[in-house]
Design a protein around this motif. Structure first.
Motif, mmCIF file in Angstrom:
data_model
loop_
_atom_site.group_PDB
_atom_site.id
_atom_site.type_symbol
_atom_site.label_atom_id
_atom_site.label_comp_id
_atom_site.label_asym_id
_atom_site.label_seq_id
_atom_site.Cartn_x
_atom_site.Cartn_y
_atom_site.Cartn_z
ATOM 1 N N PRO A 104 34.371 67.081 7.425
ATOM 2 C CA PRO A 104 35.300 66.383 6.539
ATOM 3 C C PRO A 104 36.104 65.384 7.367
ATOM 4 C CG PRO A 104 35.635 68.777 6.442
ATOM 5 C CD PRO A 104 34.670 68.503 7.545
ATOM 6 N N GLN A 105 36.585 64.333 6.730
ATOM 7 C CA GLN A 105 37.447 63.400 7.464
ATOM 8 C C GLN A 105 38.776 64.108 7.710
ATOM 9 O OE1 GLN A 105 37.754 59.646 5.421
ATOM 10 N NE2 GLN A 105 35.895 58.904 6.392
ATOM 11 N N GLU A 106 39.107 64.245 8.969
ATOM 12 C CA GLU A 106 40.326 64.939 9.372
ATOM 13 C C GLU A 106 41.434 63.925 9.626
ATOM 14 O OE1 GLU A 106 40.765 68.273 9.633
ATOM 15 O OE2 GLU A 106 38.693 68.667 9.022
ATOM 16 N N VAL A 107 42.613 64.224 9.140
ATOM 17 C CA VAL A 107 43.767 63.376 9.381
ATOM 18 C C VAL A 107 44.615 64.060 10.445
ATOM 19 C CG1 VAL A 107 45.809 62.325 8.363
ATOM 20 C CG2 VAL A 107 43.729 62.553 7.006
ATOM 21 N N SER A 108 44.914 63.329 11.505
ATOM 22 C CA SER A 108 45.694 63.884 12.602
ATOM 23 C C SER A 108 46.998 63.098 12.731
ATOM 24 C CB SER A 108 44.885 63.783 13.898
ATOM 25 O OG SER A 108 45.677 64.106 14.993
ATOM 26 N N GLU A 109 48.071 63.817 13.009
ATOM 27 C CA GLU A 109 49.364 63.152 13.181
ATOM 28 C C GLU A 109 49.361 62.269 14.420
ATOM 29 O OE1 GLU A 109 52.559 65.985 13.097
ATOM 30 O OE2 GLU A 109 51.840 66.864 11.225
ATOM 31 N N SER A 110 48.561 62.632 15.420
ATOM 32 C CA SER A 110 48.527 61.868 16.668
ATOM 33 C C SER A 110 47.679 60.606 16.549
ATOM 34 C CB SER A 110 47.967 62.735 17.801
ATOM 35 O OG SER A 110 46.596 62.990 17.574
ATOM 36 N N GLY A 111 46.908 60.492 15.465
ATOM 37 C CA GLY A 111 46.042 59.331 15.297
ATOM 38 C C GLY A 111 44.688 59.515 15.972
ATOM 39 N N ARG A 112 44.515 60.623 16.697
ATOM 40 C CA ARG A 112 43.244 60.908 17.355
ATOM 41 C C ARG A 112 42.361 61.721 16.410
ATOM 42 N NH1 ARG A 112 43.250 60.684 23.143
ATOM 43 N NH2 ARG A 112 41.725 62.355 23.068
ATOM 44 N N ASP A 113 41.060 61.580 16.569
ATOM 45 C CA ASP A 113 40.112 62.320 15.740
ATOM 46 C C ASP A 113 39.922 63.709 16.359
ATOM 47 O OD1 ASP A 113 37.756 63.427 14.589
ATOM 48 O OD2 ASP A 113 37.086 61.411 14.038
ATOM 49 N N PRO A 114 40.322 64.782 15.656
ATOM 50 C CA PRO A 114 40.205 66.126 16.230
ATOM 51 C C PRO A 114 38.757 66.544 16.493
ATOM 52 C CG PRO A 114 40.930 66.251 13.949
ATOM 53 C CD PRO A 114 40.927 64.804 14.328
#
Length: 152
Positions: A104-114
C-alpha cells in the motif's frame, strides 16, 4: 456493436505487458530462475508458465529448503509488517537477484518511504517504484556479488 475481446482480456493483456516490461528492465529473461511466494502466487505461477518461463516455482513464505532464485515475486499486496516478516524469514532472491513486491502507499511524517527504508536495511536497493492509486510496486535488487550475466 459488440467487442470481440472481453474487457478482462484487455486488462490482463495490459498487466501482462507491464510485468513483461518490468522483467526486461530488471534484466530477467525466460532462462532465469523465478520464485513466487504468497497467497496470490498460483496466478503468477500460471502466468509465467503460459509465457514460456521454464525455471519457475512456488515457494512457501517460511524459509525452507529451496535455492535462491534470480527473481522473487510477491504478487499480493503486503503491508510493511508483512514485508518485514518475508524479508526476515521468507524466501529471497540470490545476491544480485531481484525482488518485486507490491505494498500500500505508505504516508510517512518524515517524508521518507518506509518500504524503501525497510528494503535498504534488509540489503536491497530499490531500482524502480511504480505508483498506483493506492499501491506501489517496488523492484529492488539484493546487494551481493554482481550478476554473471552483467559481467559477461
Amino acid at each position: 456493436m459488440v467487442s470481440p475481446v472481453p474487457r478482462a482480456d484487455r486488462r490482463g493483456s495490459s498487466l501482462s505487458h507491464t510485468l513483461s516490461d518490468l522483467l526486461q528492465s530488471a534484466g530477467l529473461g525466460k532462462a532465469d530462475t523465478i520464485r513466487v511466494t504468497g497467497p496470490a502466487g498460483l496466478a503468477a505461477l500460471l502466468w509465467f508458465c503460459r509465457h514460456g518461463y521454464d525455471q519457475v516455482g512456488y515457494v512457501s513464505t517460511g524459509r525452507g529448503p529451496c535455492e535462491d532464485g534470480d527473481l522473487l515475486l510477491v504478487p499480493q499486496t503486503c503491508t510493511v509488517g508483512e514485508l518485514e516478516q518475508i524479508l526476515q524469514s521468507g524466501p529471497r532472491p540470490r545476491p544480485g537477484g531481484v525482488l518485486i513486491v507490491q505494498t500500500p502507499q505508505e504516508v510517512s511524517e518524515s517524508g521518507r518511504d518506509p518500504v524503501h527504508d525497510l528494503l535498504a536495511r534488509a540489503g536491497y536497493q530499490v531500482e524502480r517504484c511504480l505508483h498506483g492509486r493506492h499501491r506501489e510496486l517496488h523492484v529492488a535488487r539484493r546487494h551481493g556479488r554482481a550478476e554473471k550475466k552483467m559481467a559477461a
